[in-house]
Design an enzyme around this catalytic site. Sequence first.
Site, PDB file in Angstrom:
ATOM      1  N   ASN A  79      -3.826   4.779  16.139  1.00 59.93           N
ATOM      2  CA  ASN A  79      -4.789   4.330  15.257  1.00 59.93           C
ATOM      3  C   ASN A  79      -5.099   3.359  15.597  1.00 59.93           C
ATOM      4  O   ASN A  79      -4.855   2.124  14.867  1.00 59.93           O
ATOM      5  CB  ASN A  79      -4.653   4.878  13.979  1.00 59.93           C
ATOM      6  CG  ASN A  79      -4.205   6.678  13.367  1.00 59.93           C
ATOM      7  OD1 ASN A  79      -4.766   6.948  13.969  1.00 59.93           O
ATOM      8  ND2 ASN A  79      -3.069   6.620  13.197  1.00 59.93           N
TER       9      ASN A  79
ATOM     10  N   GLY B 139       6.314  -1.893   6.162  1.00 59.59           N
ATOM     11  CA  GLY B 139       8.111  -2.495   6.320  1.00 59.59           C
ATOM     12  C   GLY B 139       8.999  -1.562   6.932  1.00 59.59           C
ATOM     13  O   GLY B 139       8.563  -0.669   7.361  1.00 59.59           O
ATOM     14  N   GLU B 140      10.002  -2.138   7.186  1.00 58.02           N
ATOM     15  CA  GLU B 140      11.032  -1.160   8.112  1.00 58.02           C
ATOM     16  C   GLU B 140      12.143  -0.878   6.563  1.00 58.02           C
ATOM     17  O   GLU B 140      12.877  -2.144   6.452  1.00 58.02           O
ATOM     18  CB  GLU B 140      11.258  -2.428   9.138  1.00 58.02           C
ATOM     19  CG  GLU B 140      13.253  -2.370   9.736  1.00 58.02           C
ATOM     20  CD  GLU B 140      12.616  -0.496  10.142  1.00 58.02           C
ATOM     21  OE1 GLU B 140      12.055   0.136  10.858  1.00 58.02           O
ATOM     22  OE2 GLU B 140      14.098   0.035   9.458  1.00 58.02           O
TER      23      GLU B 140
ATOM     24  N   CYS C  37      -1.676   6.067   9.529  1.00 58.31           N
ATOM     25  CA  CYS C  37      -0.273   5.274  10.484  1.00 58.31           C
ATOM     26  C   CYS C  37      -0.942   3.901  10.856  1.00 58.31           C
ATOM     27  O   CYS C  37      -1.086   3.956  11.487  1.00 58.31           O
ATOM     28  CB  CYS C  37       0.703   6.068  11.646  1.00 58.31           C
ATOM     29  SG  CYS C  37       1.836   7.347  10.876  1.00 58.31           S
TER      30      CYS C  37
ATOM     31  N   SER D 192      11.626   6.628   7.953  1.00 53.59           N
ATOM     32  CA  SER D 192      11.165   6.085   9.334  1.00 53.59           C
ATOM     33  C   SER D 192      11.243   5.270  10.068  1.00 53.59           C
ATOM     34  O   SER D 192      11.636   3.466   9.528  1.00 53.59           O
ATOM     35  CB  SER D 192       9.539   6.267   9.578  1.00 53.59           C
ATOM     36  OG  SER D 192       9.268   5.357  11.224  1.00 53.59           O
TER      37      SER D 192
ATOM     38  N   SER E  21      10.968   5.788  15.060  1.00 53.64           N
ATOM     39  CA  SER E  21       9.456   5.081  16.525  1.00 53.64           C
ATOM     40  C   SER E  21      10.167   5.067  17.506  1.00 53.64           C
ATOM     41  O   SER E  21      10.515   3.999  18.012  1.00 53.64           O
ATOM     42  CB  SER E  21       9.079   3.978  15.642  1.00 53.64           C
ATOM     43  OG  SER E  21       8.701   4.014  13.789  1.00 53.64           O
ATOM     44  N   LEU E  22      10.545   6.113  18.470  1.00 53.51           N
ATOM     45  CA  LEU E  22      10.523   5.802  19.661  1.00 53.51           C
ATOM     46  C   LEU E  22       9.713   5.107  20.233  1.00 53.51           C
ATOM     47  O   LEU E  22       9.524   3.869  21.244  1.00 53.51           O
ATOM     48  CB  LEU E  22      11.082   6.672  20.405  1.00 53.51           C
ATOM     49  CG  LEU E  22      11.438   7.010  22.277  1.00 53.51           C
ATOM     50  CD1 LEU E  22      12.985   5.860  22.132  1.00 53.51           C
ATOM     51  CD2 LEU E  22      11.913   8.483  22.150  1.00 53.51           C
ATOM     52  N   HIS E  23       8.216   5.558  21.143  1.00 49.70           N
ATOM     53  CA  HIS E  23       7.346   5.360  21.755  1.00 49.70           C
ATOM     54  C   HIS E  23       7.138   4.744  22.977  1.00 49.70           C
ATOM     55  O   HIS E  23       6.364   4.369  23.381  1.00 49.70           O
ATOM     56  CB  HIS E  23       6.433   3.317  20.806  1.00 49.70           C
ATOM     57  CG  HIS E  23       6.570   4.407  19.334  1.00 49.70           C
ATOM     58  ND1 HIS E  23       6.252   5.216  18.773  1.00 49.70           N
ATOM     59  CD2 HIS E  23       6.651   3.187  18.480  1.00 49.70           C
ATOM     60  CE1 HIS E  23       5.743   5.161  17.683  1.00 49.70           C
ATOM     61  NE2 HIS E  23       6.260   3.709  16.967  1.00 49.70           N
TER      62      HIS E  23
ATOM     63  N   GLU F  17       1.225  -1.291  -0.079  1.00 45.76           N
ATOM     64  CA  GLU F  17       0.039   0.292  -0.109  1.00 45.76           C
ATOM     65  C   GLU F  17       1.176   1.451  -0.120  1.00 45.76           C
ATOM     66  O   GLU F  17       1.608   0.608   0.912  1.00 45.76           O
ATOM     67  CB  GLU F  17      -0.839  -0.232   1.487  1.00 45.76           C
ATOM     68  CG  GLU F  17      -1.710  -1.241   0.863  1.00 45.76           C
ATOM     69  CD  GLU F  17      -2.764  -1.517   1.934  1.00 45.76           C
ATOM     70  OE1 GLU F  17      -3.932  -1.263   1.582  1.00 45.76           O
ATOM     71  OE2 GLU F  17      -2.135  -1.603   3.430  1.00 45.76           O
TER      72      GLU F  17
ATOM     73  N   CYS G 141       1.151  -1.975  15.892  1.00 39.65           N
ATOM     74  CA  CYS G 141       1.191  -2.038  14.169  1.00 39.65           C
ATOM     75  C   CYS G 141       0.603  -3.551  13.403  1.00 39.65           C
ATOM     76  O   CYS G 141       0.088  -4.203  13.837  1.00 39.65           O
ATOM     77  CB  CYS G 141       2.242  -2.069  13.847  1.00 39.65           C
ATOM     78  SG  CYS G 141       2.524  -1.930  12.122  1.00 39.65           S
TER      79      CYS G 141
ATOM     80  N   CYS H 153       5.986  -4.923  16.167  1.00 34.66           N
ATOM     81  CA  CYS H 153       5.190  -4.111  17.029  1.00 34.66           C
ATOM     82  C   CYS H 153       3.664  -3.886  17.497  1.00 34.66           C
ATOM     83  O   CYS H 153       3.047  -4.412  16.434  1.00 34.66           O
ATOM     84  CB  CYS H 153       5.610  -2.333  16.253  1.00 34.66           C
ATOM     85  SG  CYS H 153       7.558  -2.644  16.048  1.00 34.66           S
TER      86      CYS H 153
ATOM     87  N   CYS I 291       3.159   8.433   1.172  1.00 37.48           N
ATOM     88  CA  CYS I 291       3.708   7.943   2.217  1.00 37.48           C
ATOM     89  C   CYS I 291       4.265   6.603   1.127  1.00 37.48           C
ATOM     90  O   CYS I 291       3.272   6.148   0.667  1.00 37.48           O
ATOM     91  CB  CYS I 291       2.931   7.277   3.566  1.00 37.48           C
ATOM     92  SG  CYS I 291       3.342   6.388   4.633  1.00 37.48           S
TER      93      CYS I 291
ATOM     94  N   CYS J 183       6.384  -6.999   7.477  1.00 40.29           N
ATOM     95  CA  CYS J 183       7.364  -6.732   8.226  1.00 40.29           C
ATOM     96  C   CYS J 183       7.689  -8.250   9.017  1.00 40.29           C
ATOM     97  O   CYS J 183       7.216  -8.743   9.562  1.00 40.29           O
ATOM     98  CB  CYS J 183       6.699  -5.090   8.847  1.00 40.29           C
ATOM     99  SG  CYS J 183       8.531  -4.641  10.046  1.00 40.29           S
TER     100      CYS J 183
HETATM  101  N1  SAH Z   1       9.067   0.489  10.111  1.00 38.89           N
HETATM  102  C1  SAH Z   1       8.944   1.756  10.117  1.00 38.89           C
HETATM  103  C2  SAH Z   1       8.238   2.979   9.212  1.00 38.89           C
HETATM  104  C3  SAH Z   1       6.706   2.956   9.490  1.00 38.89           C
HETATM  105  S1  SAH Z   1       5.649   2.558  10.271  1.00 38.89           S
HETATM  106  C4  SAH Z   1       8.833   2.516  12.576  1.00 38.89           C
HETATM  107  O1  SAH Z   1       8.257   1.164  12.692  1.00 38.89           O
HETATM  108  O2  SAH Z   1       9.184   3.785  12.057  1.00 38.89           O
HETATM  109  C5  SAH Z   1       5.270   4.268  10.589  1.00 38.89           C
HETATM  110  C6  SAH Z   1       5.187   4.582  12.052  1.00 38.89           C
HETATM  111  O3  SAH Z   1       3.591   4.545  12.156  1.00 38.89           O
HETATM  112  C7  SAH Z   1       5.779   4.640  13.078  1.00 38.89           C
HETATM  113  O4  SAH Z   1       6.301   5.133  14.202  1.00 38.89           O
HETATM  114  C8  SAH Z   1       5.154   3.232  13.830  1.00 38.89           C
HETATM  115  O5  SAH Z   1       4.991   2.905  14.670  1.00 38.89           O
HETATM  116  C9  SAH Z   1       3.516   4.674  13.754  1.00 38.89           C
HETATM  117  N2  SAH Z   1       3.011   3.074  13.819  1.00 38.89           N
HETATM  118  C10 SAH Z   1       2.617   1.246  13.349  1.00 38.89           C
HETATM  119  N3  SAH Z   1       1.288   1.423  14.257  1.00 38.89           N
HETATM  120  C11 SAH Z   1       0.567   2.618  14.541  1.00 38.89           C
HETATM  121  C12 SAH Z   1      -0.608   2.750  14.978  1.00 38.89           C
HETATM  122  N4  SAH Z   1      -1.825   2.021  15.120  1.00 38.89           N
HETATM  123  N5  SAH Z   1      -1.149   4.044  15.633  1.00 38.89           N
HETATM  124  C13 SAH Z   1      -0.173   5.043  15.204  1.00 38.89           C
HETATM  125  N6  SAH Z   1       1.221   5.098  14.458  1.00 38.89           N
HETATM  126  C14 SAH Z   1       1.532   3.902  14.196  1.00 38.89           C
HETATM  127 FE1  SF4 Z   2       6.950  -3.134  10.908  1.00 40.88          FE
HETATM  128 FE2  SF4 Z   2       7.441  -0.790  11.334  1.00 40.88          FE
HETATM  129 FE3  SF4 Z   2       4.716  -1.963  12.054  1.00 40.88          FE
HETATM  130 FE4  SF4 Z   2       7.257  -2.168  13.944  1.00 40.88          FE
HETATM  131  S1  SF4 Z   2       5.804  -0.743  13.745  1.00 40.88           S
HETATM  132  S2  SF4 Z   2       5.798  -3.978  13.022  1.00 40.88           S
HETATM  133  S3  SF4 Z   2       8.817  -1.811  12.185  1.00 40.88           S
HETATM  134  S4  SF4 Z   2       6.341  -1.231  10.170  1.00 40.88           S
END
Ligand code: SAH
Ligand code: SF4
Length: 387
Positions: free
Chosen positions: A335, A204-205, A378, A236, A258-260, A125, A154, A151, A140, A147
Amino acid sequence: MSAGQISAELTEAERVRILAKTARFNPPEVQTADGRRELVGLDRAEITAELAAIGEPAFRAKQLWHWIYHQGVTDFSVMSSIARPLQEKLAERFVIGRPVASVVQTSTDETRKFLFRFRDGQEAETVYIPDRVADRGAVCISSQVGCTLSCRFCHTGTQTLVRNLGAAEIVGQFMAARDSYGEWPSPHGETPRLLSTIVLMGMGEPLYNYDNVAKAMKICMDGEGIGLSRRRITLSTSGVVPMMDRCGEELAVNLAVSLHAVRDDLRDEIVPLNRKYPIKELIAACRRYPAASNARRITFEYVMLKGVNDSEADAHELIRLIAGIPAKVNLIPFNPWPGSPYETSTQDSINRFAEIVMDAGFSSPVRQPRGRDILAACGQLKTESRR
Ligand code: SAH
Ligand code: SF4
């Protein structure tokens, strides 16, 4: 040998290992059905070599490059600087392709999501996010189908890695999105504005598919082609530390991390890659990242999960961690997706968190969820592709 040298060598060994391991997931060499060679995704040297192989000089490669990447042309017969017989010769041997949009959905907020199908039938996508105020927008882009990381918050992470996307497929997403808006410069016209930013934040990463992503971004940054400045590209990552250094040295695009979470016990759980590259190493890599020493800032992404990582104490620990890094903190309201295990933080706790971060001198915008109604926000991207 100093400790610094030892760790630099270890990092290099780690990079080699990551590149070898991830290359296994590269796309198959797929020919077009009629055996013609795809030109999209080839860099200048490769296009020059393809033309040399049919007896054409280097300046032809330069012309072709311009037509493909600057004008966005897919048909050799409209290349007016190339004589008809050569146009025909090129069309016999080459194609200028695009991934096929199998689904296109436009949200009520005008975000547009594409499901692109590639030659082997795999899909990923891409999302176009317009910015009405600035009269421009961001594409984007996905870097992998699925992936390897999982996480917890995600949707993509609930799918295993199917394969890497190749350079052609990565650049192709951007080019096909431009096609969809007719956003290519006319031969003497203006530079496109609407689709003038790339964020590698799709599925993906990207740093686990480094070679293909780097090749694709170098193509996008070539001044005689698509011509995006590296300031208009943001990669990212969830924190693949050894590859962050490589990315800084070679591409120096904007970095989003992506610290979180601000404690290893929590980050181990929600971003499992943290077990390999813990917060301390991640932050050290951010301090080394070259863009951080210039005027540009690193973006720390922080998904707001209700009752999990959104306390005032978390905010205070966050500013302690990133103190001294030229940075901004992007707060992303979680989200939800079908079956997701978390809830979005309340507006109140998001505001309080943002205030603490802002008082410490970091800008802390709250990311407006875009395209939620079409699951394009996201972390909501997930295809049904299977290995
Ligand atoms: N794999 C990479 C890039 C793709 S994700 C990464 O993890 O950085 C892009 C961003 O969306 C990242 O910061 C990810 O942590 C965030 N993200 C993933 N799932 C999400 C969700 N359900 N709600 C909000 N942000 C989310
Ligand atoms: Fe992969 Fe990024 Fe989603 Fe983590 S947040 S599962 S690294 S796409």
